[in-house]
Design a protein around this motif. Structure first.
Motif, PDB file in Angstrom:
ATOM      1  N   UNK A 255       2.125   1.494  -3.802  1.00 42.66           N
ATOM      2  CA  UNK A 255       0.991   2.068  -4.209  1.00 42.66           C
ATOM      3  C   UNK A 255       0.775   3.795  -4.318  1.00 42.66           C
TER       4      UNK A 255
ATOM      5  N   UNK B 249       1.675  -3.591 -23.683  1.00 45.13           N
ATOM      6  CA  UNK B 249       2.116  -4.240 -22.641  1.00 45.13           C
ATOM      7  C   UNK B 249       1.304  -5.628 -22.361  1.00 45.13           C
TER       8      UNK B 249
ATOM      9  N   UNK C 131      -0.819  -9.967 -13.643  1.00 46.79           N
ATOM     10  CA  UNK C 131      -0.957 -11.581 -15.287  1.00 46.79           C
ATOM     11  C   UNK C 131       0.922 -12.260 -14.759  1.00 46.79           C
TER      12      UNK C 131
ATOM     13  N   UNK D  94      -3.904   0.852 -13.378  1.00 46.13           N
ATOM     14  CA  UNK D  94      -3.333   1.003 -14.700  1.00 46.13           C
ATOM     15  C   UNK D  94      -2.227  -0.141 -15.335  1.00 46.13           C
ATOM     16  N   UNK D  95      -1.449   0.734 -16.176  1.00 45.98           N
ATOM     17  CA  UNK D  95      -1.341  -1.133 -17.577  1.00 45.98           C
ATOM     18  C   UNK D  95      -0.390  -1.934 -16.791  1.00 45.98           C
ATOM     19  N   UNK D  96       0.439  -1.026 -16.112  1.00 45.97           N
ATOM     20  CA  UNK D  96       1.588  -1.808 -15.363  1.00 45.97           C
ATOM     21  C   UNK D  96       0.942  -2.785 -14.122  1.00 45.97           C
ATOM     22  N   UNK D  97       0.246  -2.656 -13.229  1.00 44.87           N
ATOM     23  CA  UNK D  97      -0.471  -3.290 -12.343  1.00 44.87           C
ATOM     24  C   UNK D  97      -0.925  -4.571 -13.244  1.00 44.87           C
ATOM     25  N   UNK D  98      -2.150  -4.029 -14.488  1.00 41.69           N
ATOM     26  CA  UNK D  98      -2.357  -5.272 -14.263  1.00 41.69           C
ATOM     27  C   UNK D  98      -1.166  -6.136 -15.222  1.00 41.69           C
ATOM     28  N   UNK D  99       0.081  -5.331 -15.373  1.00 44.12           N
ATOM     29  CA  UNK D  99       0.825  -6.818 -15.736  1.00 44.12           C
ATOM     30  C   UNK D  99       1.788  -6.857 -15.037  1.00 44.12           C
ATOM     31  N   UNK D 100       1.427  -6.806 -14.088  1.00 43.04           N
ATOM     32  CA  UNK D 100       2.159  -7.869 -12.537  1.00 43.04           C
ATOM     33  C   UNK D 100       0.998  -8.853 -11.873  1.00 43.04           C
TER      34      UNK D 100
ATOM     35  N   UNK E  22       0.731  -1.196  -0.256  1.00 39.43           N
ATOM     36  CA  UNK E  22      -0.023  -0.224   0.187  1.00 39.43           C
ATOM     37  C   UNK E  22       0.781   1.486   0.344  1.00 39.43           C
TER      38      UNK E  22
ATOM     39  N   UNK F  48      -3.315  -2.888  -2.746  1.00 37.80           N
ATOM     40  CA  UNK F  48      -2.643  -1.726  -3.164  1.00 37.80           C
ATOM     41  C   UNK F  48      -3.473  -1.247  -4.292  1.00 37.80           C
ATOM     42  N   UNK F  49      -3.919  -1.766  -5.759  1.00 36.63           N
ATOM     43  CA  UNK F  49      -4.301  -1.143  -6.144  1.00 36.63           C
ATOM     44  C   UNK F  49      -5.326  -0.552  -6.229  1.00 36.63           C
ATOM     45  N   UNK F  50      -5.883  -1.020  -5.351  1.00 37.31           N
ATOM     46  CA  UNK F  50      -7.861  -1.152  -5.623  1.00 37.31           C
ATOM     47  C   UNK F  50      -8.512  -0.892  -3.993  1.00 37.31           C
TER      48      UNK F  50
ATOM     49  N   UNK G 296       1.377   6.921  -6.390  1.00 35.88           N
ATOM     50  CA  UNK G 296      -0.140   8.331  -6.722  1.00 35.88           C
ATOM     51  C   UNK G 296       0.571   9.544  -6.084  1.00 35.88           C
TER      52      UNK G 296
ATOM     53  N   UNK H 239       7.946   1.759  -9.214  1.00 37.63           N
ATOM     54  CA  UNK H 239       6.720   0.617  -8.261  1.00 37.63           C
ATOM     55  C   UNK H 239       6.483  -0.632  -8.372  1.00 37.63           C
TER      56      UNK H 239
ATOM     57  N   UNK I  10      -1.259  -6.781  -4.257  1.00 40.08           N
ATOM     58  CA  UNK I  10      -1.099  -6.145  -5.400  1.00 40.08           C
ATOM     59  C   UNK I  10      -2.639  -5.852  -5.734  1.00 40.08           C
TER      60      UNK I  10
ATOM     61  N   UNK J 106      -8.566  -7.644 -16.823  1.00 43.12           N
ATOM     62  CA  UNK J 106      -8.717  -6.762 -18.014  1.00 43.12           C
ATOM     63  C   UNK J 106      -9.738  -5.971 -17.742  1.00 43.12           C
TER      64      UNK J 106
ATOM     65  N   UNK K  71      -8.950  -3.358 -15.636  1.00 43.01           N
ATOM     66  CA  UNK K  71      -7.120  -1.723 -16.369  1.00 43.01           C
ATOM     67  C   UNK K  71      -8.054  -1.458 -17.482  1.00 43.01           C
ATOM     68  N   UNK K  72      -9.203  -1.737 -18.408  1.00 46.14           N
ATOM     69  CA  UNK K  72     -10.442  -0.871 -19.020  1.00 46.14           C
ATOM     70  C   UNK K  72     -11.378  -0.330 -17.840  1.00 46.14           C
TER      71      UNK K  72
END
Lengths: 304, 304, 304, 304, 304
Positions: free
Chosen positions: C170, D181, E187, E179-185, C167, E104-106, C174, C183, E101, E170, E173-174
């Motif tokens: 993150x 990506x 994935x 973010x793109x990189x968060x999605x990548x991590x 967190x 931290x993201x959501x 941000x 990050x 992850x 996905x 992310x959409x």
């Protein structure tokens, strides 16, 4: 008859060139000579030195530590051989991945084929460095003039080719032909080439510690030369052939270990680097839709 | 004559300095002395203590557990040696990759050569930390003033060099000389340097558990000193040489294991860290198109 | 005299606390007692039960399967020990990499030192979880109030610290203090911490299958208690010391295996987790330019 | 009765087709014949050649080096088998990951199913290349016309499919259907496919060094044919069955090692590549929500 | 008294349920019977068949190849067990990383808890697939309706859950939540779940080659049944207990190997998958700040 075709286990009994016999027969002959002397003199020996004669249990005792040595030596040598093979397998893999990425990004244009030829040149330069050969002919064929000069002037040629490939990828990215991420994906595979180079150099430059070789050679030689004295009290005139048979297993295993230990040479058991380089070039050419070239003459006996 | 040149297996029989004999001959002499006493007293012993004498099968029995020990100890020691070698191989690989990435991104300018010199300094600092030496001379030569001060003041110097390299890469990225992804690619190789540092520290700071050494040393020493008593009933006056031969295999294997276990020292079987550092610097200089320097004097006997 | 200083192999013969003797002497005493009884009764036994007496070959036969067991058990235990050591080495590596990345990105500010203290706290929490201790004092010192509360309330504390670190990273991203890729690089090292945590938990929670321990203990104990009966027919009054010596090798090897198997305890052969935690904190502090703290008291006998 | 159902250990005693007996019985018959001759002639032999007869300890001596050989050979062969299995397991894994990524990015449209069919085609082409078969039928079914032509014309077909998949991913990225990506994540899994291809080719093209096979076959055959001569002095008429039993263990272990060594064939112990290909296709179809197809006929005896 | 508490080595001697005795006693009883017959008939046998009786050295000879077999079989089985344990450890690790992850993201919102519940569902579905059980109850509890339907309809359920997790990531992310990189991590960790799934399937679907089992079972059974005939000439009436003891070590080791080989079952030595699933769910819940649930009943004897 039970067996119509000569089975493979029978044919293998009489192989000469594929075995290590050509390299160890002098030592086997020595054991045979000692065995004959021991068998001839055994009555005289047993009478004059009653309670001071060797016997089989003494050799069984020694066999334990010899077994540890040989098994260990053998595993280490094979692991070196197999790691070397894996590194060259990884070279094929990384070369193909670089080619795939280049073709996908640029298509079949001059830049991509220059780059892919450079990847091929890396394989030839690595082979030449490992074998102490000169790859100038191949490098002249595959590298553009500007790279060739610097590479030929250096002593760590594969590393210099990697530098050039790195600059080339950077140039293409700056020219907009590769996106940032495409450059990144290429760069990771260039790292892999660097790992392959370093791995091969490590195997080539770090043999098994010398003291191991001294210890193992000494122990096995003394053991096999004493062996007839131990066998003769139990098995008499059968000593010479049996001693030679036992010595054969020890000497042969040590010899194989010695040969596999340095997998980058040009002997029978070594890796067929010329063939592997050719396979890499052939595969990369095919991926570009170019015609294939004839394979090089076979090296050694066991590999394609 | 069958053999025109002296074959290698014959020469190895008489090697002294490359073998472990210089370190184990006192113990072998003790076994010889015990063997001579046992051979001299054997008639008296056998008459007075008829049914209480050792024999070869007793030692074969013991040999089994000794074999487990020695084989295990030996593998562990060799694995430590080989892992240490791999880590230094990985150091060469990562240093070259960092150099390639820097040269591709920045070309041959002051910033790139500062950074690459810092990578060289890392190798020297790591060698010094592992050997308890002082790398001040090399660090002064390779690090800029602002980094030098902090590094020399610290006790984990290679880690401090990594911090500086990290800051440097960040600075270049902020100055626009490296793209985000180029920074990322460099940062991954800095992580690799961190892994190499940690791996070497682990090997240097964690020897084999002490109880293993105690157990193995104790068992082998007692075994070899008792051995003549067991052999003498079977092989009489042949006891002294044979006991010494058997003891040689055990003591030598234990000694080799002991030496390989700590691969960062400066003895014959240890890794030639000075040469490896020189190779790294030479390779990085060549990649930058700089002239090479003379290699350091050879260490030990077995490695280049 | 040949030997001026007492050589290490001689000193090791008389080590008591560093060996496993303090834990296995009761069993050795039992073997000694059985050996004395066997030696005393051997004439009576041999006369009354002529053809029903044990001998050495019977024990050689059994020795083969025992050798398999012990060697296997021993390798597995050592592998557990070494894997645990590697995980803690990886913890040092990942902690340093996180610190390097933080310092490069943010410099020495409050946010970076909060984060780095959190990484330290992870190490202390992991040690406490593995040893069933309470790391509250260290956590209070290293974690900020908002994280402390949640972490102390939980049962998987190191995992909760990772959540907080995630967190925090993150939040910094941000807030614009970390770029997306910075990050990402941090996140990968947080994944590594997660792998270390899971690896340690696996070793701690999955001992060797119980049936192995039962089988090995049973076989070795019966073997060693029967051994004097087998030796006495061959070596008479030498039975008690020789039987104890052989039993010592078996019991000691089993005991070492048992101790190494659980590497996270607080006994002599276990990993010095307190020292390792201190090394991590000292290294991270040095990287931040902070003064070092005194090391904790030494644990056990073999490690720094 | 103690045992109500026939227990598995009892049934396994009488298995014929699952064992290697069908391949080694001629050699066992030879050992039996030698055993019968030895048993019949033993009185004559012992009288005429008193002190020149073999005995069991001679064979125990030899057994040590044979044990090293066989154990080593066996481990290497099994490791090849298991590595091959892992590679095909990794193929399933990577295929699923590619499918998951495609479905997440594009949903169930024509482009994604074209790509996923291409991944399936890769598996069939790899199987065909490893077995020297022709996968034309499967490729026609799974590849679009434009890719099919190039792939069928080439000799390294799986590599050509990878080139096509790479171009396809690039095309989708350029068309905006994949983000940068997402393309990168796909590309990493294509690299994995490349590694699987290279790994399988390495196993298929590099057998165990020929000299090992020669040495092991020769040693075991001579050993087993001499064995009756050694046993007959101790166990008389029991020689034939016991010699056959011992020979069985050696020949069988060698035979298994020989069969496992080449895991891509179509014999009983080889990998069921057809079934594995079907599993891959079935799993990918299910992930796309398509109906499953019937499995192929079972190959061999040992799997699923 | 020397020992105040009953020491563990003594208690282990009398363990019944934790050992393999309950599964091998019928075979041991057979060996006992053969031993009693051999002991009773030995005078008659020795007189009538003077020079055709087995002896201990014959069995020592055989013991060598048996030792190779058993040791190899045992290592392979344990490696399978330990690899399976590692895969489940990796599942805990990857699940925690995904959770970290996501949180931290959501933060703690509905989307993140849906996703994390899906990760839990993956663990339950994997357990059910490996054991041939039905995880419908758990899936209904953890998966949302739209995913549940598809997953329950399929046969490779964990793979279908991965597809859903991929689509979900996905979607987030959409929707701009990742973010793109968060999605990548994320994935990359989904790829790890895919590797765990494939690794478990590989272990479950590929047992050790059948011929090994046949060969080992056959050799050990015949060896142990012949053993009394060999022992009786040397140790007379001690034959029955000693033969049973030796047979115990062989049968027990084979039995353990057989049980460990399939680590996903529900017997004593198998992995406690239910407990592991519960640990995963408990840990993920704690990370989200949710209350824990009671653990499931213990399975087997050895694990928590």
């Amino acid at each position: 008859m039970i067996v119509r075709h000569i089975p493979s286990w029978f044919r293998l009994l009489f192989v000469w060139h594929g075995s290590v016999l050509p390299r160890i027969w002098p030592r086997l002959l020595m054991v045979l000579a000692v065995g004959l002397v021991a068998a001839g003199l055994r009555h005289w020996w047993l009478q004059s030195l009653r309670d001071s004669s060797l016997s089989i249990p003494t050799f069984t005792l020694l066999g334990v530590s010899l077994a540890i040595f040989l098994g260990f030596r053998n595993s280490v040598s094979y692991d070196r051989f197999w790691e070397a093979r894996k590194l060259w397998g990884a070279l094929l893999i990384a070369s193909r991945s670089l080619t795939r990425q280049m073709l996908a990004a640029l298509g079949d244009n001059d830049d991509s084929s220059r780059f892919i030829d450079g990847v091929c040149a890396f394989a030839y330069a690595l082979k030449a460095q490992l074998r102490g050969q000169d790859a100038e002919a191949q490098l002249r064929r595959l590298l553009p003039a500007e790279a060739l000069e610097k590479v030929l002037a250096g002593s760590f040629r594969p590393a210099l080719i990697l530098v050039w490939l790195g600059r080339e990828a950077q140039r293409l990215q700056r020219a907009g032909q590769l996106s940032e991420l495409q450059w990144h994906a290429l760069d990771r595979n260039l790292n892999t080439l660097s790992e392959i180079l370093g791995g091969c150099e490590r195997i080539a430059s770090t043999p098994m510690p010398f003291t191991y070789r001294v210890l193992l050679n000494r122990t096995i030689t003394i053991y096999c030369l004493l062996l007839p004295a131990g066998l003769v009290t139990s098995i008499g005139w059968l000593t010479p052939p049996i001693a030679v048979f036992i010595a054969y297993t020890y000497f042969a295993l040590e010899q194989i270990a010695e040969e596999l230990e340095e997998p980058f040479g040009t002997e029978g058991n070594d890796l067929p680097l010329a063939t592997l380089c050719h396979t890499i070039e052939a595969s990369l050419r095919e991926m570009q839709g170019l015609p294939l070239q004839p394979p090089p003459p076979r090296q050694g006996i066991y590999l394609h």
